[in-house]
Scaffold this active site. Structure first.
Site, mmCIF file in Angstrom:
data_model
loop_
_atom_site.group_PDB
_atom_site.id
_atom_site.type_symbol
_atom_site.label_atom_id
_atom_site.label_comp_id
_atom_site.label_asym_id
_atom_site.label_seq_id
_atom_site.Cartn_x
_atom_site.Cartn_y
_atom_site.Cartn_z
ATOM 1 N N HIS A 172 0.806 -1.224 0.000
ATOM 2 C CA HIS A 172 0.000 0.000 0.000
ATOM 3 C C HIS A 172 0.841 1.276 0.000
ATOM 4 O O HIS A 172 0.312 2.359 0.161
ATOM 5 C CB HIS A 172 -0.951 0.013 1.195
ATOM 6 C CG HIS A 172 -0.331 -0.459 2.475
ATOM 7 N ND1 HIS A 172 -0.871 -1.470 3.229
ATOM 8 C CD2 HIS A 172 0.797 -0.075 3.114
ATOM 9 C CE1 HIS A 172 -0.115 -1.685 4.286
ATOM 10 N NE2 HIS A 172 0.900 -0.838 4.243
ATOM 11 N N TYR A 259 17.470 2.037 2.186
ATOM 12 C CA TYR A 259 17.715 1.338 0.929
ATOM 13 C C TYR A 259 18.827 1.983 0.119
ATOM 14 O O TYR A 259 19.234 1.442 -0.912
ATOM 15 C CB TYR A 259 16.451 1.313 0.063
ATOM 16 C CG TYR A 259 15.245 0.761 0.762
ATOM 17 C CD1 TYR A 259 15.356 -0.327 1.621
ATOM 18 C CD2 TYR A 259 13.994 1.328 0.583
ATOM 19 C CE1 TYR A 259 14.256 -0.824 2.270
ATOM 20 C CE2 TYR A 259 12.883 0.828 1.224
ATOM 21 C CZ TYR A 259 13.011 -0.247 2.072
ATOM 22 O OH TYR A 259 11.919 -0.734 2.717
#
Length: 497
Positions: A172, A259
């Site tokens: 989501h 990341y």
């Protein structure tokens, strides 16, 4: 419409299971179904069944609810299988955060790549392959797996390549970012903002944004974020990346920061880029803290869940979670456009074909139809490719129980590689394998060797708690915080059970 069965693995995630079932029940044609709930946690399974039974009873629905700890029984005859499992629970999750911190790796979430996400994948993939075996053997022929469990890309990759089950990965993050963009642009209704996202899960990019039909460029979006009184402080990583890359990331400030190799590699730099107003903006181990508090708070919250179950099912309150719309489209033919995790195969021209990408497509009665031929800006493709290379090695390692490949995956992780030496990575991986051995059956042959290596002269490590770690709040502290908010529930108090 003929009755069918929808199985939910990990249904003991009570709040999320309730949301998924309510969404599906918003579709009149999907009300004559059986929801087969399964989980290892019999206590949570009993509670979610009580909630769903109450919803069915109050709304006088023909829906059937079954619950069992026998996964294979739940999957028998199922047309759709939804996976929400966290293998190893919070005990293993705590090691995903704690052990890397001793080597200087500071994660906010640790569920996608980085040291924690890689080990999470090693725990999850054997379970995913077991699920797929059961689906092939006892579910309805052609049954689809809708995977919500992280690490999304690794789990979906394993299910498709090694599980032999048609799988769609669902997240989501895209919808959350869309609503945020609509807010900063001043849209009265988020539907005024249209967009295309493309990339990989948790590194997906809004490559085309239209507000009332007008395309929004980088400079306008930067200005909108920098003048926003809240997001200008909370989204410093995302705004910096937007300025440099030219496109906005779907993922939260804290997630995105782990990341990339630039924002969390130096302790004194981390606090410059994060915001402590809410865990999701970069707090060290923030998601672990919130999940732990949610588990502890859950018993107090259950009566409210049960009370809420007496409210009518209202299609106007249907969430933007993908699962109900996908099932509705496949069963009724109503077209649904969304962003899905699937094999690339030319969908994104400058990412590897074998990767799991998150990109746009639509669903109808004929299946999943993806938009092919999209190209990411080079600046976005580069970190995606780095993560894909880690994911590929991690999936291979998890399937084969290959310790050497696991260590190479961790060494090549952007943040781990920015912080650790090779010797530190090798020792950290051994330590995580030993700590989590009970959830790593494919590494049973390697645990004694890892233990023996850890007994030898070791690389120094520390007891560092991270640059921005907060303690887990007690029930009393959470109750006081809730009272201060006059009955409102802050994001830190959302139940994760």
């Amino acid at each position: 419409m003929a009755s069918m069965k929808i199985a939910i693995i990990g249904a003991g995630s009570v709040g999320f299971t309730r949301t998924l079932v309510r969404d599906i029940l918003c579709v009149p044609e999907l009300r004559e179904v059986e929801f087969a709930l399964t989980d290892m946690n019999a206590h949570n399974l009993t509670m979610i069944r009580k909630i769903l039974d109450r919803i069915v009873e109050v709304n006088k629905l023909p829906t059937r609810i079954s619950a069992t700890t026998d996964r294979r029984a739940a999957l028998e005859g199922a047309r759709y299988v939804i996976n929400c499992v966290r293998v190893g629970g919070l005990e293993a999750f705590a090691d995903d955060i704690r052990i890397p911190l001793q080597y200087g790796v500071d994660q906010c979430v640790g569920d996608t790549i980085c040291a924690g996400g890689i080990l999470y994948g090693q725990r999850s993939i054997p379970a995913i392959l077991d699920f797929c075996k059961d689906i092939r053997e006892v579910a309805e022929p052609g049954a689809r797996l809708l995977n919500y469990a992280n690490p999304m890309a690794m789990n979906t990759w394993a299910a498709i390549d090694h599980g032999g089950v048609e799988t769609i990965g669902l997240c989501h993050g895209v919808q959350h970012g869309w609503r945020q963009i609509a807010e900063v642009l001043g849209a009265e209704n988020p539907q005024e903002v249209e967009y295309i996202c493309s990339g990989i899960n948790h590194q997906t990019w809004y490559i085309d944004i239209r507000y009332k039909g007008r395309r929004i460029g980088r400079d306008e979006l930067v200005e909108a974020y920098e003048r926003h009184p809240v997001y200008a402080k909370q989204e410093k990583v995302r705004i910096d990346v937007l300025k440099r890359f030219g496109v906005y990331s779907t993922e939260s400030n804290g997630h995105l920061s782990e990341y990339l190799p630039w924002y969390r590699k130096r302790p004194d730099e981390i606090t410059r880029w994060i915001d402590m107003s809410d865990w999701i903006h970069g707090e060290t181990g923030g998601y672990l803290r919130v999940c732990t508090e949610g588990r502890n708070w859950f018993e107090e919250e259950f009566p409210r869940f049960l009370s809420d179950a007496e409210k009518p099912v209202d299609p106007a309150r249907r969430t933007t979670e993908h699962a109900s719309y996908i099932i509705e489209a496949l069963e009724t033919g109503r077209v649904y456009r969304g962003h899905f995790n699937v094999k690339n195969k030319g969908l994104i021209t400058n990412l590897p074909d074998d990767a799991i990408v998150e990109t746009t497509g639509f669903v109808d009665r004929f299946g999943l139809n993806m938009r092919a031929g999209l190209t990411l800006p080079d600046a976005c493709a580069a970190p995606c490719i780095a993560s894909i290379n880690v994911q590929r090695m991690a999936v291979k390692a998890a399937v084969a129980g290959d310790v050497d490949l696991l260590k190479l995956a961790m060494l090549n992780d952007p943040l781990v590689g920015a912080v650790c030496t090779p010797d530190e990575v090798w020792q950290m991986a051994d330590e995580m394998l030993v700590a989590q051995a009970q959830w790593l059956p494919q590494y049973a042959h390697a645990i004694d060797g890892a233990k023996a290596r850890l007994l030898k002269k070791q690389v120094p490590k520390s007891d560092w708690q991270g640059a921005a770690r907060l303690p887990v709040r007690s029930i009393e502290e959470m109750r006081a915080a809730r009272n201060r908010e006059k009955g409102g529930v802050s994001p830190d108090q959302q139940v994760v059970a």
